[in-house]
Design a protein around this motif. Structure first.
Motif, mmCIF file in Angstrom:
data_model
loop_
_atom_site.group_PDB
_atom_site.id
_atom_site.type_symbol
_atom_site.label_atom_id
_atom_site.label_comp_id
_atom_site.label_asym_id
_atom_site.label_seq_id
_atom_site.Cartn_x
_atom_site.Cartn_y
_atom_site.Cartn_z
ATOM 1 N N ALA A 69 117.036 132.322 8.401
ATOM 2 C CA ALA A 69 116.283 131.211 8.497
ATOM 3 C C ALA A 69 114.678 131.153 8.574
ATOM 4 N N TRP A 70 114.514 132.458 9.192
ATOM 5 C CA TRP A 70 112.929 132.812 9.000
ATOM 6 C C TRP A 70 112.587 133.061 7.748
ATOM 7 N N GLY A 71 113.367 133.711 6.745
ATOM 8 C CA GLY A 71 113.060 133.995 5.460
ATOM 9 C C GLY A 71 113.105 132.708 4.543
ATOM 10 N N ALA A 72 114.113 131.969 4.838
ATOM 11 C CA ALA A 72 114.039 130.596 4.223
ATOM 12 C C ALA A 72 112.851 129.812 4.569
ATOM 13 N N PHE A 87 126.023 137.497 14.176
ATOM 14 C CA PHE A 87 125.656 136.200 13.312
ATOM 15 C C PHE A 87 124.419 135.432 13.611
ATOM 16 N N ALA A 88 124.278 135.433 14.989
ATOM 17 C CA ALA A 88 122.805 134.651 15.499
ATOM 18 C C ALA A 88 121.769 135.280 15.202
ATOM 19 N N GLY A 89 121.592 136.562 15.251
ATOM 20 C CA GLY A 89 120.827 137.338 14.799
ATOM 21 C C GLY A 89 120.476 137.217 13.159
ATOM 22 N N PHE A 90 121.585 137.445 12.414
ATOM 23 C CA PHE A 90 121.368 137.313 11.102
ATOM 24 C C PHE A 90 120.676 136.072 10.581
ATOM 25 N N TRP A 91 121.408 135.037 10.961
ATOM 26 C CA TRP A 91 121.028 133.689 10.761
ATOM 27 C C TRP A 91 119.609 133.461 11.339
#
Length: 195
Positions: A141-144, A133-137
Motif C-alpha cells: 500500500a505504501w508503494g502504491a 500478510f498485514a506487513g506485506f500489504w
C-alpha cells in the motif's frame, strides 16, 4: 494432536455452493466497482480474496465443492462492508478478513499440496500468516501510495494501530479455530482414523 480435516471447512452441497458462489459474485462485483471507481489496490485485494475462496472448486467440474458459506462471507466481508458504505467498520472488517483469509490459505494448502498440519499448528500458522500478510500489504500500500497517490495512513502511530488490530484479529481467529476444533470436531489419531 488432532489433524486438520478439510471436511470441516469444505462442503460438497448444492445449497452451500449456491450461497458461496453468490457471495463470491457479489465480491467480484464490488471489486469491479472499486476498479472502475479508481481504487485499484482495493480491487486487487478483493480479487485475491475471491481467488483464494474459489480454490476448493478445483478441478473444473466440481462447482459444488466450496468453502462453507460463513467462511466465505467473512473472507469477503470488506467487499460487502465497503459496498454498503459502512466505512467506519472497514478497518475492523479488514482485520477479521485478513485472519480468516489466512485460515482459508491453510485449507487451500491442505487441498492442493501434500502439506498436512495439526489443528494447533494450523492455528499458529493463521496468526503468523496474518501478521505477515498485514506487513506485506502495508508495504504494498505504501508503494502504491508513492507511485499512484493511493490513500495511505498519515502517521506511524496509525500504521502501528492498524498492524496491532490485524495481529489481534489473527490471534482471535487462530485461537478461536483451535478452540472450535478441540471442542466440537472429532479427534483423529496419527493414522488419520476417527476413534
Amino acid at each position: 494432536m488432532p489433524k486438520l480435516r478439510t471436511r470441516w471447512l469444505v462442503r460438497d452441497r448444492r445449497a452451500n455452493a449456491f450461497a458461496t458462489w453468490t457471495l463470491l459474485g457479489l465480491a467480484t462485483a464490488a471489486g469491479l466497482v472499486a476498479l472502475l471507481g479508481g481504487t485499484p489496490l482495493r480491487a486487487a485485494g478483493i480479487g485475491l480474496l475471491v481467488l483464494v475462496a474459489a480454490v476448493p472448486s478445483r478441478p473444473p467440474g466440481t462447482w459444488r465443492r466450496t468453502f462453507v458459506w460463513p467462511l466465505v462471507f467473512v473472507v469477503t466481508l470488506p467487499a460487502h462492508v465497503v459496498a454498503v458504505g459502512a466505512a467506519p467498520l472497514a478497518d475492523v472488517a479488514a482485520a477479521v478478513t485478513l485472519a480468516t483469509f489466512a485460515l482459508a490459505v491453510v485449507v487451500d494448502l491442505h487441498l492442493v499440496t501434500p502439506v498436512r498440519m495439526s489443528t494447533g499448528f494450523s492455528a499458529f500458522f493463521v496468526v503468523v500468516a496474518t501478521v505477515g500478510f498485514a506487513g506485506f500489504w502495508a508495504v504494498f500500500a505504501w508503494g502504491a501510495h508513492l507511485l499512484f497517490g493511493t490513500p495511505f495512513v498519515e502517521t506511524g502511530d496509525e500504521l502501528m494501530l492498524s498492524l496491532s488490530v490485524k495481529t489481534a484479529a489473527g490471534l482471535v481467529i487462530g485461537l478461536g479455530f483451535e478452540w472450535f476444533a478441540r471442542r466440537t470436531l472429532p479427534v483423529v489419531d496419527e493414522g488419520g482414523v476417527s476413534p
